[in-house]
Design a protein around this motif. Sequence first.
Motif, PDB file in Angstrom:
ATOM      1  N   UNK A 154       0.812  -1.231   0.000  1.00 23.50           N
ATOM      2  CA  UNK A 154       0.000   0.000   0.000  1.00 23.50           C
ATOM      3  C   UNK A 154       0.839   1.271   0.000  1.00 23.50           C
ATOM      4  N   UNK A 155       2.104   1.169   0.375  1.00 22.99           N
ATOM      5  CA  UNK A 155       2.960   2.361   0.389  1.00 22.99           C
ATOM      6  C   UNK A 155       3.739   2.545  -0.909  1.00 22.99           C
ATOM      7  N   UNK A 156       3.701   1.550  -1.804  1.00 21.04           N
ATOM      8  CA  UNK A 156       4.437   1.630  -3.064  1.00 21.04           C
ATOM      9  C   UNK A 156       3.753   2.615  -4.008  1.00 21.04           C
ATOM     10  N   UNK A 157       4.564   3.466  -4.647  1.00 15.11           N
ATOM     11  CA  UNK A 157       4.013   4.494  -5.543  1.00 15.11           C
ATOM     12  C   UNK A 157       4.369   4.277  -7.008  1.00 15.11           C
ATOM     13  N   UNK A 158       5.332   3.408  -7.273  1.00 16.35           N
ATOM     14  CA  UNK A 158       5.706   3.047  -8.640  1.00 16.35           C
ATOM     15  C   UNK A 158       6.503   1.757  -8.585  1.00 16.35           C
ATOM     16  N   UNK A 159       6.566   1.052  -9.720  1.00 22.57           N
ATOM     17  CA  UNK A 159       7.315  -0.201  -9.775  1.00 22.57           C
ATOM     18  C   UNK A 159       8.007  -0.307 -11.123  1.00 22.57           C
ATOM     19  N   UNK A 160       9.224  -0.858 -11.132  1.00 19.50           N
ATOM     20  CA  UNK A 160       9.954  -1.066 -12.384  1.00 19.50           C
ATOM     21  C   UNK A 160      10.660  -2.411 -12.313  1.00 19.50           C
ATOM     22  N   UNK A 161      10.424  -3.237 -13.332  1.00 17.36           N
ATOM     23  CA  UNK A 161      10.945  -4.595 -13.332  1.00 17.36           C
ATOM     24  C   UNK A 161      11.570  -4.932 -14.684  1.00 17.36           C
ATOM     25  N   UNK A 162      12.610  -5.771 -14.650  1.00 13.48           N
ATOM     26  CA  UNK A 162      13.166  -6.328 -15.875  1.00 13.48           C
ATOM     27  C   UNK A 162      12.330  -7.521 -16.317  1.00 13.48           C
ATOM     28  N   UNK A 163      12.171  -7.669 -17.618  1.00 13.96           N
ATOM     29  CA  UNK A 163      11.500  -8.849 -18.165  1.00 13.96           C
ATOM     30  C   UNK A 163      12.394  -9.412 -19.255  1.00 13.96           C
ATOM     31  N   UNK A 164      13.186 -10.398 -18.900  1.00 11.72           N
ATOM     32  CA  UNK A 164      14.157 -10.970 -19.831  1.00 11.72           C
ATOM     33  C   UNK A 164      13.484 -11.957 -20.779  1.00 11.72           C
ATOM     34  N   UNK A 165      14.155 -12.226 -21.897  1.00 16.54           N
ATOM     35  CA  UNK A 165      13.686 -13.230 -22.848  1.00 16.54           C
ATOM     36  C   UNK A 165      14.750 -14.304 -22.978  1.00 16.54           C
ATOM     37  N   UNK A 166      14.452 -15.489 -22.457  1.00 14.23           N
ATOM     38  CA  UNK A 166      15.293 -16.650 -22.692  1.00 14.23           C
ATOM     39  C   UNK A 166      14.655 -17.554 -23.727  1.00 14.23           C
ATOM     40  N   UNK A 167      13.318 -17.403 -23.870  1.00 13.51           N
ATOM     41  CA  UNK A 167      12.565 -18.238 -24.797  1.00 13.51           C
ATOM     42  C   UNK A 167      11.246 -17.537 -25.117  1.00 13.51           C
ATOM     43  N   UNK A 168      10.601 -17.926 -26.226  1.00 11.39           N
ATOM     44  CA  UNK A 168       9.280 -17.368 -26.515  1.00 11.39           C
ATOM     45  C   UNK A 168       8.333 -17.612 -25.347  1.00 11.39           C
ATOM     46  N   UNK A 169       7.514 -16.626 -25.039  1.00 13.04           N
ATOM     47  CA  UNK A 169       6.548 -16.742 -23.951  1.00 13.04           C
ATOM     48  C   UNK A 169       7.004 -16.134 -22.646  1.00 13.04           C
ATOM     49  N   UNK A 170       8.299 -15.800 -22.536  1.00 10.73           N
ATOM     50  CA  UNK A 170       8.810 -15.287 -21.263  1.00 10.73           C
ATOM     51  C   UNK A 170       8.177 -13.947 -20.890  1.00 10.73           C
ATOM     52  N   UNK A 171       8.058 -13.036 -21.839  1.00  6.34           N
ATOM     53  CA  UNK A 171       7.453 -11.734 -21.534  1.00  6.34           C
ATOM     54  C   UNK A 171       5.961 -11.902 -21.268  1.00  6.34           C
ATOM     55  N   UNK A 172       5.313 -12.764 -22.028  1.00  7.93           N
ATOM     56  CA  UNK A 172       3.888 -13.021 -21.800  1.00  7.93           C
ATOM     57  C   UNK A 172       3.665 -13.562 -20.393  1.00  7.93           C
ATOM     58  N   UNK A 173       4.551 -14.460 -19.961  1.00  6.10           N
ATOM     59  CA  UNK A 173       4.448 -15.015 -18.607  1.00  6.10           C
ATOM     60  C   UNK A 173       4.644 -13.937 -17.556  1.00  6.10           C
ATOM     61  N   UNK A 174       5.647 -13.098 -17.746  1.00  4.99           N
ATOM     62  CA  UNK A 174       5.889 -12.012 -16.796  1.00  4.99           C
ATOM     63  C   UNK A 174       4.707 -11.050 -16.753  1.00  4.99           C
ATOM     64  N   UNK A 175       4.147 -10.766 -17.913  1.00  6.71           N
ATOM     65  CA  UNK A 175       3.027  -9.820 -17.990  1.00  6.71           C
ATOM     66  C   UNK A 175       1.780 -10.352 -17.305  1.00  6.71           C
ATOM     67  N   UNK A 176       1.635 -11.669 -17.258  1.00  7.88           N
ATOM     68  CA  UNK A 176       0.482 -12.251 -16.565  1.00  7.88           C
ATOM     69  C   UNK A 176       0.508 -11.887 -15.086  1.00  7.88           C
ATOM     70  N   UNK A 177       1.700 -11.729 -14.544  1.00  4.60           N
ATOM     71  CA  UNK A 177       1.850 -11.305 -13.153  1.00  4.60           C
ATOM     72  C   UNK A 177       1.804  -9.780 -13.025  1.00  4.60           C
ATOM     73  N   UNK A 178       2.637  -9.120 -13.795  1.00  2.00           N
ATOM     74  CA  UNK A 178       2.917  -7.705 -13.560  1.00  2.00           C
ATOM     75  C   UNK A 178       1.933  -6.762 -14.247  1.00  2.00           C
TER      76      UNK A 178
END
Length: 466
Positions: A154-178
């Motif tokens: 509740x105190x967080x005001x912004x977030x920044x994360x790396x989303x690496x690609x080791x294989x197809x689907x990696x960014x899609x998987x990360x985006x499902x969370x983030x």
Amino acid sequence: MKPLTTGYIRIIISGKLVLGKDDLPIRHGAYRLKQVRHPHTILFLKRNIVRWEKLKPYFPLAIVTEREMDLKGQQIEDLTIIKVDNLQEAYWKFIDNYRSSITIPVIAVTGTSGKTTTKEMIRHLLSFSKKVAHTNRTNNSRTAHLTYLLSIDDSTEAAVFETAVGAPGDITNAAAYLKPTIGIITNIGEHHLNYCKTVEGYIAAKGEMCNALQSDGVLILNADDQNTKKLDLESFKGTIITVGLQSKSDFKASDVCYSSEGMYMTVEHRQMKCRMLVPGLGEHQVYNALAAIAAVHHIGMGLADIAVHFRSFPTLNKQLQVVEGINGATIIDDTWSITTTSLLAALKVLQAIEPAKKKIVVVGTITDLGSWGYTIHQRAGELLYQSKINVLLTIGEHAKIMADTVSQKNTNIEVHSFNNHILAYEYLDSITTEDSIVLIKGDMLSESIKKLATLLRRKSDKQIGT
């Protein structure tokens, strides 16, 4: 993590309380046993637990399962068990509910090179006025996404994360969370081809960032990057912000020059111009900075404030770090990672600083290439051949392909190949002087490169200007 209870989570995931209590506070989440490192964790568990004694230090604990838990003979206190019909569905209900409670800007950064630096720049700039959740160093693995999502409270005001690609689907998987609201693609080179198979497949894997954003999302792109221009953007409904030096861009850098402090540039945006310093060397650092500037400016930070805060940005260890080393030579330590993209950036820095000195390059193997290994190492050799260096040393069997490529050009470059760092160091000790500048380029996972870099820097870790 936002304050939750087992009862709240049970309702969200349509579970049944079979043991324990509904008012247990939950402060952490996990979906593997090895991820449980704290009490008050909710564990989404596929398998049966054989050795309960390993978990007891982390009680009180809540377990979500679709199995019948065998507790015979166990004296277990402070354990809550929630039974669900489908564990995977329950898990994603929990993730989606938690993410839907977050209304802050969430920035995701991908790219062949520059991810960590750009992420760290954004974190640094935003941290002057906001509490920022962020990727820890370069830990951007699949198993880290849950931890990073739950790090937003509740105190967080912004977030920044790396989303690496080791294989197809990696960014899609990360985006499902983030579910990022702002996506950045720093550049697209040629990497991780062992899983992406082709350069086109790798471009498509990076392009998953376009689909990761909602219709009101913002996509920040490098307008000068050739492979980025190949992205399929026809279906993207959000806002595109471009950065660049050569191309017409929303954020453009001009009058770029090297200094002992870093890179000076004038940032042009609409009718505004702002001169600023970015610590760190190289044209690539300017691109990283432009992407970071575009992101934080979109959130609300003015160019004048960005210029002030950038001056205190700490450059990252072993990323084009210039130090004095062996025999008084200048050492450029760039042993964090290696791709052809980052190799070219490092070679440009080598040419730009102390041009009168003897130029020596030490380079290791490029990994994660699969069947493309020979071709990409050949291309790296072409870059080295074109860079007007005096001496080339390669470390490792595959890196020798670079050496052979340069040798076949019949140039005046002195070329040597070594299988280990010891012989390479002995040779460097015999040829380096105060009039030498040595670029060592490799991967942090290469023990030979790491050990050699340590030896080259051992005489002095004093950081120097240019």
